[in-house]
Enzyme design. Structure first.
Site, PDB file in Angstrom:
ATOM      1  CG  ASP A   1      -1.828   1.134   1.344  1.00 30.61           C
ATOM      2  OD1 ASP A   1      -2.280   1.620   0.294  1.00 30.61           O
ATOM      3  OD2 ASP A   1      -2.120   1.575   2.467  1.00 30.61           O
TER       4      ASP A   1
ATOM      5  CD  GLU B   1      -3.298   8.277   0.130  1.00 29.73           C
ATOM      6  OE1 GLU B   1      -3.748   9.055   0.983  1.00 29.73           O
ATOM      7  OE2 GLU B   1      -3.906   7.981  -0.914  1.00 29.73           O
TER       8      GLU B   1
END
Length: 201
Positions: free
Chosen positions: A7, A9
Site C-alpha cells: 500500500d 498512503e
C-alpha cells in the site's frame, strides 16, 4: 518467485486526505480507510464535502506537492527491490500520485482514476478493477508469483490474507487488535527483515 505488494498512503507516505483536511481546516476530510472499510462510501462522502466547499483537483494537488514520504521509505523500497520486484497497489488516483511516486524513486504503481470536470471539479472516480488490491494479488499469483503484502488499513487486509505473508505497518490499535494473526511493524528496518525472512532470503 516472490513479488512484494505494498500500500502507499499510511505505509510509505502520509495520508493525502488527512494532509488536505489539515490544510483546509475541514475535519471531516480526515476520515480514511482506517476508519471506513467501504471505499465507495468513503469516496462519495469525500466528493460531497469537496463539492460543498467548492474545492477541486487543483486545491488537492497543491497540498500533495508539499507532502514528503516517511523518513526511510525510499531507502526501504530500494533495499526491497534488491530482493524481488515491488508493486505499489493503492486506492489513490493517478492525478494525485505523480509527485509522491517521483519522491519515492518512481516505483511501479497500480491505482485508480478520477473523473474531473472542465473547471477542475472532481465529479467521480473510476476504479481500475473491483477489489483492486485482492484482485491484483490473485492475478499475480495466477501467473506464477508468490506475493508478500504490506498495508495499514481495512482495505489492505484481504490482499495480506491471500498472500504467502502479510504485514501491517503503522496501523491503528483497532485494526491490529481485530487482526491478531497479522504481524505489526512500525519501523522500516523491522519490516524489511520480516519480509526478507518470509521470502526465505
Amino acid at each position: 518467485m516472490y513479488i512484494s505488494c505494498l500500500d502507499m498512503e499510511g505505509v510509505l507516505v502520509p495520508e493525502i486526505w488527512i494532509a488536505f483536511s489539515k490544510e483546509t481546516g475541514i475535519p471531516e476530510l480526515s476520515r480514511t480507510t482506517r476508519d471506513e472499510p467501504d471505499y465507495d462510501k468513503l469516496m462519495r462522502y469525500r466528493l460531497d464535502i469537496l463539492k460543498k466547499h467548492g474545492l477541486g483537483l487543483g486545491e488537492v494537488k497543491s497540498v500533495i506537492e508539499k507532502i514528503d514520504p516517511f523518513v526511510g521509505a525510499r531507502e526501504f523500497l530500494e533495499r526491497l527491490t534488491e530482493l524481488c520486484p515491488v508493486i505499489i497497489i493503492s486506492d489513490t488516483f493517478e492525478q494525485f500520485a505523480g509527485p509522491l511516486i517521483k519522491k519515492l524513486g518512481s516505483p511501479t504503481l497500480f491505482c485508480n482514476t478520477l473523473i474531473v470536470g472542465d473547471g477542475g471539479e472532481i465529479t467521480g472516480y473510476k476504479m481500475r478493477v473491483k477489489n483492486s488490491k485482492l484482485s491484483t494479488v490473485r492475478a499475480l499469483q495466477s501467473i506464477g508469483f508468490e506475493t508478500v503484502a504490506v498495508g495499514d488499513s481495512y482495505n489492505d487486509i484481504s490482499m495480506m490474507r491471500a498472500s504467502s505473508a502479510g504485514f501491517l505497518f503503522k496501523t491503528t490499535p483497532a485494526i491490529a487488535s481485530e487482526n491478531p494473526d497479522i504481524a505489526v511493524y512500525n519501523e522500516f528496518d523491522e519490516l524489511y527483515l520480516a519480509m526478507k525472512t518470509a521470502m526465505g532470503k
